[in-house]
Design a protein around this motif. Structure first.
Motif, PDB file in Angstrom:
ATOM      1  N   LEU A  89     -30.175  13.587 -22.509  1.00  0.00           N
ATOM      2  CA  LEU A  89     -30.743  14.737 -23.306  1.00  0.00           C
ATOM      3  C   LEU A  89     -31.836  15.246 -22.575  1.00  0.00           C
ATOM      4  CD1 LEU A  89     -30.343  13.031 -26.914  1.00  0.00           C
ATOM      5  CD2 LEU A  89     -29.250  15.400 -25.919  1.00  0.00           C
ATOM      6  N   LEU A  90     -32.523  14.269 -21.753  1.00  0.00           N
ATOM      7  CA  LEU A  90     -33.602  14.763 -21.059  1.00  0.00           C
ATOM      8  C   LEU A  90     -33.118  15.587 -19.672  1.00  0.00           C
ATOM      9  CD1 LEU A  90     -35.890  11.443 -21.101  1.00  0.00           C
ATOM     10  CD2 LEU A  90     -36.063  13.722 -22.391  1.00  0.00           C
ATOM     11  N   VAL A  91     -32.004  15.265 -19.089  1.00  0.00           N
ATOM     12  CA  VAL A  91     -31.851  15.807 -18.050  1.00  0.00           C
ATOM     13  C   VAL A  91     -30.749  17.289 -18.142  1.00  0.00           C
ATOM     14  CG1 VAL A  91     -29.967  15.451 -16.156  1.00  0.00           C
ATOM     15  CG2 VAL A  91     -31.797  13.740 -16.686  1.00  0.00           C
ATOM     16  N   LEU A  92     -29.861  17.179 -19.050  1.00  0.00           N
ATOM     17  CA  LEU A  92     -28.945  18.140 -19.125  1.00  0.00           C
ATOM     18  C   LEU A  92     -29.391  19.550 -19.444  1.00  0.00           C
ATOM     19  CD1 LEU A  92     -25.816  16.189 -20.643  1.00  0.00           C
ATOM     20  CD2 LEU A  92     -26.046  16.904 -18.286  1.00  0.00           C
ATOM     21  N   PRO A  93     -30.416  19.550 -20.041  1.00  0.00           N
ATOM     22  CA  PRO A  93     -30.990  21.203 -20.460  1.00  0.00           C
ATOM     23  C   PRO A  93     -31.322  21.699 -19.490  1.00  0.00           C
ATOM     24  CG  PRO A  93     -31.942  19.475 -22.171  1.00  0.00           C
ATOM     25  CD  PRO A  93     -31.238  18.599 -21.140  1.00  0.00           C
ATOM     26  N   TRP A  94     -31.844  21.005 -18.166  1.00  0.00           N
ATOM     27  CA  TRP A  94     -32.258  21.754 -16.768  1.00  0.00           C
ATOM     28  C   TRP A  94     -31.003  22.443 -16.467  1.00  0.00           C
ATOM     29  CZ3 TRP A  94     -37.134  22.113 -16.178  1.00  0.00           C
ATOM     30  CH2 TRP A  94     -37.991  21.120 -16.832  1.00  0.00           C
ATOM     31  N   ARG A  95     -31.510  23.188 -15.550  1.00  0.00           N
ATOM     32  CA  ARG A  95     -30.368  24.014 -14.770  1.00  0.00           C
ATOM     33  C   ARG A  95     -30.183  23.880 -13.277  1.00  0.00           C
ATOM     34  NH1 ARG A  95     -26.675  24.256 -17.909  1.00  0.00           N
ATOM     35  NH2 ARG A  95     -27.499  25.142 -20.013  1.00  0.00           N
ATOM     36  N   ARG A  96     -29.114  24.166 -12.822  1.00  0.00           N
ATOM     37  CA  ARG A  96     -28.715  24.037 -11.457  1.00  0.00           C
ATOM     38  C   ARG A  96     -29.510  22.732 -10.595  1.00  0.00           C
ATOM     39  NH1 ARG A  96     -25.844  28.324 -10.684  1.00  0.00           N
ATOM     40  NH2 ARG A  96     -26.350  30.063 -11.850  1.00  0.00           N
ATOM     41  N   GLY A  97     -29.893  22.912  -9.389  1.00  0.00           N
ATOM     42  CA  GLY A  97     -30.632  21.848  -8.742  1.00  0.00           C
ATOM     43  C   GLY A  97     -31.938  21.029  -9.249  1.00  0.00           C
ATOM     44  N   THR A  98     -32.109  21.621 -10.359  1.00  0.00           N
ATOM     45  CA  THR A  98     -33.251  20.915 -11.042  1.00  0.00           C
ATOM     46  C   THR A  98     -32.874  19.815 -11.728  1.00  0.00           C
ATOM     47  OG1 THR A  98     -34.410  23.003 -11.453  1.00  0.00           O
ATOM     48  CG2 THR A  98     -35.122  21.184 -12.838  1.00  0.00           C
ATOM     49  N   ARG A  99     -31.557  19.823 -12.222  1.00  0.00           N
ATOM     50  CA  ARG A  99     -30.970  18.769 -13.067  1.00  0.00           C
ATOM     51  C   ARG A  99     -30.736  17.513 -12.029  1.00  0.00           C
ATOM     52  NH1 ARG A  99     -25.428  21.234 -16.284  1.00  0.00           N
ATOM     53  NH2 ARG A  99     -26.359  21.540 -18.058  1.00  0.00           N
ATOM     54  N   ILE A 100     -30.319  17.940 -10.644  1.00  0.00           N
ATOM     55  CA  ILE A 100     -30.277  16.676  -9.911  1.00  0.00           C
ATOM     56  C   ILE A 100     -31.613  15.937  -9.686  1.00  0.00           C
ATOM     57  CG2 ILE A 100     -29.885  16.020  -7.523  1.00  0.00           C
ATOM     58  CD1 ILE A 100     -27.566  18.390  -7.677  1.00  0.00           C
ATOM     59  N   VAL A 101     -32.611  16.845  -9.756  1.00  0.00           N
ATOM     60  CA  VAL A 101     -33.944  16.032  -9.447  1.00  0.00           C
ATOM     61  C   VAL A 101     -34.288  15.530 -10.734  1.00  0.00           C
ATOM     62  CG1 VAL A 101     -36.561  16.466  -9.107  1.00  0.00           C
ATOM     63  CG2 VAL A 101     -34.659  17.874  -7.737  1.00  0.00           C
ATOM     64  N   ALA A 102     -34.019  16.071 -11.878  1.00  0.00           N
ATOM     65  CA  ALA A 102     -34.378  15.350 -13.282  1.00  0.00           C
ATOM     66  C   ALA A 102     -33.605  14.221 -13.420  1.00  0.00           C
ATOM     67  CB  ALA A 102     -33.936  16.106 -14.219  1.00  0.00           C
ATOM     68  N   ALA A 103     -32.312  14.092 -12.932  1.00  0.00           N
ATOM     69  CA  ALA A 103     -31.458  12.812 -13.027  1.00  0.00           C
ATOM     70  C   ALA A 103     -32.183  11.727 -12.081  1.00  0.00           C
ATOM     71  CB  ALA A 103     -30.141  13.159 -12.630  1.00  0.00           C
ATOM     72  N   LEU A 104     -32.452  11.863 -10.902  1.00  0.00           N
ATOM     73  CA  LEU A 104     -33.064  10.930 -10.102  1.00  0.00           C
ATOM     74  C   LEU A 104     -34.462  10.463 -10.685  1.00  0.00           C
ATOM     75  CD1 LEU A 104     -32.298  12.747  -6.672  1.00  0.00           C
ATOM     76  CD2 LEU A 104     -31.013  10.570  -7.790  1.00  0.00           C
ATOM     77  N   ILE A 105     -35.161  11.514 -11.353  1.00  0.00           N
ATOM     78  CA  ILE A 105     -36.453  11.181 -11.900  1.00  0.00           C
ATOM     79  C   ILE A 105     -36.300  10.328 -13.102  1.00  0.00           C
ATOM     80  CG2 ILE A 105     -38.454  11.938 -12.797  1.00  0.00           C
ATOM     81  CD1 ILE A 105     -38.579  14.298 -11.000  1.00  0.00           C
ATOM     82  N   ALA A 106     -35.205  10.582 -13.954  1.00  0.00           N
ATOM     83  CA  ALA A 106     -35.180   9.916 -15.171  1.00  0.00           C
ATOM     84  C   ALA A 106     -34.383   8.316 -14.856  1.00  0.00           C
ATOM     85  CB  ALA A 106     -34.178  10.784 -16.051  1.00  0.00           C
ATOM     86  N   ALA A 107     -33.668   8.287 -13.942  1.00  0.00           N
ATOM     87  CA  ALA A 107     -33.398   7.061 -13.507  1.00  0.00           C
ATOM     88  C   ALA A 107     -34.355   6.023 -13.096  1.00  0.00           C
ATOM     89  CB  ALA A 107     -32.068   7.168 -12.380  1.00  0.00           C
ATOM     90  N   THR A 108     -35.199   6.724 -12.079  1.00  0.00           N
ATOM     91  CA  THR A 108     -36.381   6.143 -11.558  1.00  0.00           C
ATOM     92  C   THR A 108     -37.199   5.658 -12.677  1.00  0.00           C
ATOM     93  OG1 THR A 108     -36.361   7.190  -9.484  1.00  0.00           O
ATOM     94  CG2 THR A 108     -38.305   6.016 -10.214  1.00  0.00           C
ATOM     95  N   ALA A 109     -37.333   6.520 -13.688  1.00  0.00           N
ATOM     96  CA  ALA A 109     -38.370   6.214 -15.051  1.00  0.00           C
ATOM     97  C   ALA A 109     -37.902   5.137 -15.573  1.00  0.00           C
ATOM     98  CB  ALA A 109     -38.580   7.471 -15.674  1.00  0.00           C
ATOM     99  N   TYR A 110     -36.516   5.196 -15.843  1.00  0.00           N
ATOM    100  CA  TYR A 110     -35.781   4.002 -16.597  1.00  0.00           C
ATOM    101  C   TYR A 110     -35.998   2.653 -15.915  1.00  0.00           C
ATOM    102  CZ  TYR A 110     -32.642   0.230 -18.089  1.00  0.00           C
ATOM    103  OH  TYR A 110     -32.339  -0.798 -18.390  1.00  0.00           O
ATOM    104  N   GLY A 111     -35.930   2.554 -14.548  1.00  0.00           N
ATOM    105  CA  GLY A 111     -36.099   1.511 -13.653  1.00  0.00           C
ATOM    106  C   GLY A 111     -37.772   1.034 -13.827  1.00  0.00           C
TER     107      GLY A 111
END
Length: 159
Positions: A89-111
């Protein structure tokens, strides 16, 4: 008409987030099996998680070893799916390449949360992923699941 469009987009986002949660549960479940396999028992993580949960409830886990595995597995399904949905829900609203960066940031934040903030009951992998190496393995798997969910959510759309 605009209300229907907004509702339709939210429903699509929710569907994609639920798919991401499922993908996260599957991917991290595989990683946890691998971590257990490395220790000589594939279901070790689930057994230990179930044992910890039973002991928190005041039940002697040695009296119900199969219950420990089943409870640990159910815990994993619930927690991993919930984290996958929340992060998606935090990642998918973003578009294009920003989604990829958001996914990596979200996974890191989870860690980081899993390593330093979350109690064992709210971590994917329960107490077994309390070590730095365990958290890194699960956070990397969460990143792969989120990146995969972006591809699934896009369908025919460009990333």
């Amino acid at each position: 008409m605009a209300h229907g469009t907004t509702h339709g987009r939210f429903a699509q986002l929710l569907d994609a987030a639920l798919a991401a949660g499922t993908l996260t549960a599957i991917a991290t479940g595989g990683a946890l099996l691998g971590l257990g396999w490395r220790e000589g028992e594939a279901g070790r993580v689930f057994r230990l998680a179930g044992r910890g949960l039973l002991e928190r409830a005041g039940v002697a886990s040695s009296a119900a070893p199969l219950t420990s595995v089943a409870l640990g597995y159910l815990h994993h399904l619930l927690i991993a799916t919930a984290w996958g949905v929340l992060l998606a829900l935090l990642v998918l609203p973003w578009r294009r390449g920003t989604r990829i960066v958001a996914a990596l940031i979200a996974a890191t934040a989870y860690g980081v949360l899993a390593q330093f903030v979350l109690p064992a009951t709210l971590r994917i992998g329960y107490a077994v992923t309390g070590t730095h190496a365990g958290v890194v393995a699960i956070a990397a798997t969460v990143a792969v699941a989120l990146l995969g969910s972006i591809w699934v959510a896009n369908g025919d759309e460009p990333a």
